[in-house]
Design an enzyme around this catalytic site. Structure first.
Site, short mmCIF file in Angstrom:
data_model
loop_
_atom_site.label_atom_id
_atom_site.label_comp_id
_atom_site.label_asym_id
_atom_site.label_seq_id
_atom_site.Cartn_x
_atom_site.Cartn_y
_atom_site.Cartn_z
N HIS A 121 0.83 -1.21 0.00
CA HIS A 121 0.00 0.00 0.00
C HIS A 121 0.86 1.27 0.00
O HIS A 121 0.39 2.34 0.33
CB HIS A 121 -0.97 0.00 1.19
CG HIS A 121 -2.08 -1.01 1.06
ND1 HIS A 121 -2.90 -1.37 2.09
CD2 HIS A 121 -2.50 -1.74 -0.01
CE1 HIS A 121 -3.79 -2.28 1.67
NE2 HIS A 121 -3.56 -2.52 0.40
N SER A 195 -3.82 -8.66 10.63
CA SER A 195 -4.66 -8.25 9.50
C SER A 195 -5.93 -9.07 9.52
O SER A 195 -5.89 -10.28 9.72
CB SER A 195 -3.95 -8.46 8.17
OG SER A 195 -4.85 -8.24 7.09
N VAL A 238 -0.61 -9.11 19.02
CA VAL A 238 0.63 -9.59 18.41
C VAL A 238 1.89 -9.03 19.09
O VAL A 238 2.97 -9.60 18.96
CB VAL A 238 0.68 -9.30 16.89
CG1 VAL A 238 -0.40 -10.09 16.17
CG2 VAL A 238 0.56 -7.82 16.60
#
Ligand code: ZN
Length: 252
Positions: A121, A195, A238
Site C-alpha cells: 500500500h 490483518s 501480536v
C-alpha cells in the site's frame, strides 16, 4: 496464551524453508497508530475516509486530502516500532523469515530493522508529482507540512505532490504487488499478522499460498475469512504473541 500453541508455531517456523509474513494494522496499533481504514479510529470521525482519502478527491482538492492525512502523518513520524516489529526483524536476521508483505504505510518494519519489506500500500517516505512524475523524499517537506499545513509542491512544475501511500481507488504499486504475489506462491509458510484480511487484493494472498501447498498461521485478534483454512490461529495481541514465538524459535 497457550504455551502449546506457541510451541506448535515455533515448530512450523523452524521446519519451513521460505516463510513470509503478511502484516496489517494490528501490528501498528500497539505503536499508537490507529487502523487507517477503521471507522472507529477516532481520528477522522467527521469524514468518510473512502470519500476524502481517494484518488479522485486528491485530483480535485489535494488540500482537503492533506488536511485529513495530517494527524496520521504526525502520528507516523513520531511512532516507534513495538515488540512485534522488533521480533519480526529478529526472525529475518536469523534466517527464519524471508519477506514481509505489509499493508501498513508507516515504515515501522524498516525502523525495526527489517530489510525485505514489500509495502503493497506504499508509504509516506516519498512523494510523487502527478504531472511530471518526479519523486521526492518526504523528509524535505514534512516539517513545514506538520507545523504550518504547507502543501508539498513539485520544484519543477509547482503541482501538489501526492504521497506514495496509496489512496482509495488507486492502483497498488505494480512491481511491489507482483513481488508479493510471487512470494505468496513460493512460500511454504505464510503468517498473517494483525490483518483481518478485509482489503482486496491483498486479502487474496493467503489463498494463493495455500493453493501452492503452504501452511497458514493467523495471528489476529479478530476473525478472518481464512481462519477455516489455517493450520494454527492465535487471537491475541501480536505485541505479546510475536516475542513469545521469537523466544520459542531462537531459544529452542
Ligand atoms: Zn512536477
Amino acid at each position: 496464551m497457550s504455551e502449546k500453541t506457541i510451541q506448535e508455531i515455533g515448530h512450523l517456523i523452524k521446519n519451513c524453508e521460505y516463510t513470509i509474513a503478511l502484516s496489517g494494522a494490528g501490528v501498528s496499533t500497539p505503536s499508537g497508530i490507529p487502523d487507517f481504514r477503521s471507522a472507529n479510529s477516532g481520528l477522522w470521525e467527521t469524514y468518510d475516509p473512502f470519500e476524502v482519502a481517494s484518488l479522485n478527491s486528491f485530483r480535485y482538492n489535494p488540500g482537503k486530502v492533506y488536511n485529513w492525512l495530517r494527524p496520521l502523518v504526525k502520528l507516523i513520524i513520531n511512532a516507534s516500532p513495538n515488540s512485534a516489529h522488533k521480533g519480526l526483524a529478529q526472525l529475518e536476521e536469523d534466517g527464519y523469515l524471508q519477506k514481509i508483505i505489509t499493508q501498513n504505510v508507516d515504515s515501522l518494519h524498516q525502523k525495526a530493522g527489517s530489510n525485505n519489506v514489500l509495502e503493497v500500500h506504499g508509504s509516506f517516505r516519498t512523494l510523487t508529482c502527478t504531472s511530471c512524475f518526479k519523486q521526492y523524499r518526504s523528509s524535505a517537506f514534512i516539517d513545514t507540512f506538520i507545523q504550518d499545513g504547507e502543501l508539498p509542491r513539485c520544484r519543477s512544475c509547482q503541482r501538489v505532490l501526492k504521497p506514495d501511500a496509496i489512496l482509495f481507488g488507486e492502483q497498488l504499486p505494480a512491481q511491489t504487488w507482483l513481488q508479493a504475489v510471487e512470494a505468496s506462491r513460493r512460500c511454504d509458510l505464510l503468517i498473517v499478522i494483525g490483518s483481518s484480511l478485509e482489503v482486496i487484493p491483498v486479502a487474496g494472498l493467503p489463498m494463493r499460498a495455500i493453493d501452492n501447498g503452504a501452511h497458514l498461521i493467523i495471528l489476529n485478534q479478530q476473525e478472518t475469512y481464512m481462519d477455516i483454512r489455517a493450520d494454527i490461529i492465535l487471537r491475541e495481541d501480536v505485541a505479546v504473541t510475536i516475542p513469545a514465538i521469537v523466544n520459542e524459535v531462537l531459544g529452542g
